[in-house]
Design a protein around this motif. Structure first.
Motif, PDB file in Angstrom:
ATOM      1  N   ARG A   6     -25.562 -16.712 -31.551  1.00 16.98           N
ATOM      2  CA  ARG A   6     -26.701 -16.057 -32.188  1.00 16.98           C
ATOM      3  C   ARG A   6     -27.006 -16.678 -33.546  1.00 16.98           C
ATOM      4  O   ARG A   6     -28.173 -16.880 -33.901  1.00 16.98           O
ATOM      5  N   GLU A  52     -28.836 -19.802 -32.986  1.00 11.85           N
ATOM      6  CA  GLU A  52     -30.225 -19.530 -32.592  1.00 11.85           C
ATOM      7  C   GLU A  52     -31.073 -19.142 -33.803  1.00 11.85           C
ATOM      8  O   GLU A  52     -32.204 -19.594 -33.947  1.00 11.85           O
ATOM      9  N   ARG A  59     -34.146 -21.298 -35.042  1.00 13.66           N
ATOM     10  CA  ARG A  59     -35.493 -20.733 -35.122  1.00 13.66           C
ATOM     11  C   ARG A  59     -36.087 -20.948 -36.515  1.00 13.66           C
ATOM     12  O   ARG A  59     -37.259 -21.287 -36.664  1.00 13.66           O
ATOM     13  N   SER A 107     -40.090 -19.745 -23.977  1.00 10.27           N
ATOM     14  CA  SER A 107     -38.768 -19.957 -24.577  1.00 10.27           C
ATOM     15  C   SER A 107     -38.053 -18.621 -24.798  1.00 10.27           C
ATOM     16  O   SER A 107     -36.859 -18.481 -24.536  1.00 10.27           O
ATOM     17  N   ARG A 108     -38.818 -17.620 -25.260  1.00 13.92           N
ATOM     18  CA  ARG A 108     -38.217 -16.314 -25.505  1.00 13.92           C
ATOM     19  C   ARG A 108     -37.745 -15.681 -24.189  1.00 13.92           C
ATOM     20  O   ARG A 108     -36.683 -15.074 -24.112  1.00 13.92           O
ATOM     21  N   GLU A 121     -36.833 -17.282 -21.475  1.00 14.30           N
ATOM     22  CA  GLU A 121     -35.635 -18.003 -21.005  1.00 14.30           C
ATOM     23  C   GLU A 121     -34.400 -17.540 -21.778  1.00 14.30           C
ATOM     24  O   GLU A 121     -33.328 -17.369 -21.205  1.00 14.30           O
ATOM     25  N   ARG A 122     -34.579 -17.327 -23.095  1.00 15.35           N
ATOM     26  CA  ARG A 122     -33.452 -16.897 -23.917  1.00 15.35           C
ATOM     27  C   ARG A 122     -32.978 -15.503 -23.496  1.00 15.35           C
ATOM     28  O   ARG A 122     -31.801 -15.214 -23.449  1.00 15.35           O
TER      29      ARG A 122
END
Lengths: 192, 157
Positions: B74, B77, B81, B150-151, B153-154
């Motif tokens: 996390r 990530e 981001r 992308s969100r 898939e995450r």
């Protein structure tokens, strides 16, 4: 000093610093969460979520604040949300006879440990631990923060977001209740 | 409230080490001359000692490792981001600068430098503005689609 350094590195995105902090606080954080929710499986889940939350919110952490207090505040908020969601009644006073330690939570069949498990737990935590478990979460948390985490009253006030005078009042009431419970359960016996 | 009552109401907090300096001194002075209150203080001290000696439960190693791994992912990530946002902002700024700078060049090539001082709207200017707006709209839409994908898939991961 080492904590501040690790926290500063964590704020810069250092994964190793995060790992160091997890190692440093793993036992204390888990113990606090376990005292709050009482169920090891739930405490383990909350332990993991707390560290994920640390990773998400570390940029919002004010380095002037005490990191420990911030960490325990995150854990507390998660635990309170969890209790509110899963067992709202456990946030209130025990609904049963406090001397027997029966609470709303302990009445739930799914959370009732087997007699042998209860006996082992009793042996492990002793009479004080067993009696402490029968108190409401508000009193359990102030006792564990003061006596187990050895936090200063000001730090406890920060974690609980209450004035210092409220911390003292809760501490006094928690001790009074704990003693009352122990006197009722183990009259005339050695408590330790 | 009598002296004894007052002192006894302080004993639990004394065992918790939560008294002010003045209260502590008052308490000690009283306990030196009062056996009953001293015995009561001893009971509180034992209770506090029991609390301090509670065994520390430890999380299972696998739980700690899982927490560590999830938190590190996390953290990665979050910083990825942030980096992407910074790069995106930089690219947008650069693209705008490039766009604005290309206008006078465009006009110079098509209508002469003197045209810069002449804000008349003619079809070339409008064509160029429409072209720019279309490109930006297409770019923005692509960015939104990629971000949503992308969100998603995450979340699945």
């Amino acid at each position: 000093m080492a904590v501040e350094s690790d926290v500063a590195q964590l704020r810069r995105g250092d994964l190793d610093a995060l790992s160091t902090l997890v190692t440093r606080y793993q036992n204390r954080l888990y113990r606090y969460l376990l005292r709050m929710v009482r169920q090891p499986a739930e405490a383990e889940d909350l332990f993991q979520v707390t560290w994920i939350r640390v990773a998400e919110k570390i940029q919002q952490y004010d380095p002037q604040r005490n990191f420990e207090a911030w960490l325990f505040t995150l854990a507390r908020n998660l635990a309170i949300d969890h209790l509110r969601r899963i067992r709202p009644e456990s946030l209130d006073e025990p609904i049963g006879d406090e001397a027997t330690g029966e609470t709303g939570a302990t009445r739930l069949q799914s959370h009732e440990p087997a007699p042998i498990e209860r006996m082992v737990a009793r042996e492990r935590t002793g009479r004080v631990g067993e009696s402490m478990e029968s108190l409401s979460v508000m009193y359990r948390e102030v006792l564990t923060l003061r006596f187990e985490e050895e936090m200063k009253l000001e730090e406890i006030a920060e974690v609980l977001s209450v004035p210092l005078s409220t911390v003292k009042t809760r501490l006094r009431r928690a001790l009074d209740r704990l003693r009352g419970t122990m006197e009722a359960r183990f009259p005339g016996e050695n408590w330790l | 409230m009598s002296d004894h009552q007052k002192i006894r109401s302080m004993l639990s907090l004394a065992a918790a080490g939560a008294l002010e300096q003045a209260e502590e001194e008052l308490l000690l002075n009283h306990l030196r001359g009062c056996e009953a209150c001293a015995a009561e203080a001893e009971t509180w001290r034992q209770l506090a000692s029991g609390l301090r000696r509670l065994p520390t439960p430890q999380p299972r190693a696998i739980v700690v490792e899982r927490a560590r791994a999830q938190a590190q992912i996390r953290l990665f990530e979050v910083f990825e981001r942030r980096w992407n946002q910074t790069v995106m902002m930089g690219l947008i700024f650069f693209a705008w600068v490039l766009t604005l700078m290309s206008w006078p060049v465009f006009r110079f090539v098509t209508g002469g430098l003197i045209g810069l001082l002449d804000p008349n709207f003619h079809h070339l200017w409008i064509t160029f503005a429409l072209f720019t707006a279309t490109v930006w709209a297409a770019g923005g839409a692509a960015a939104v689609v990629l971000s949503v994908k992308s969100r998603g898939e995450r979340r699945l991961a």
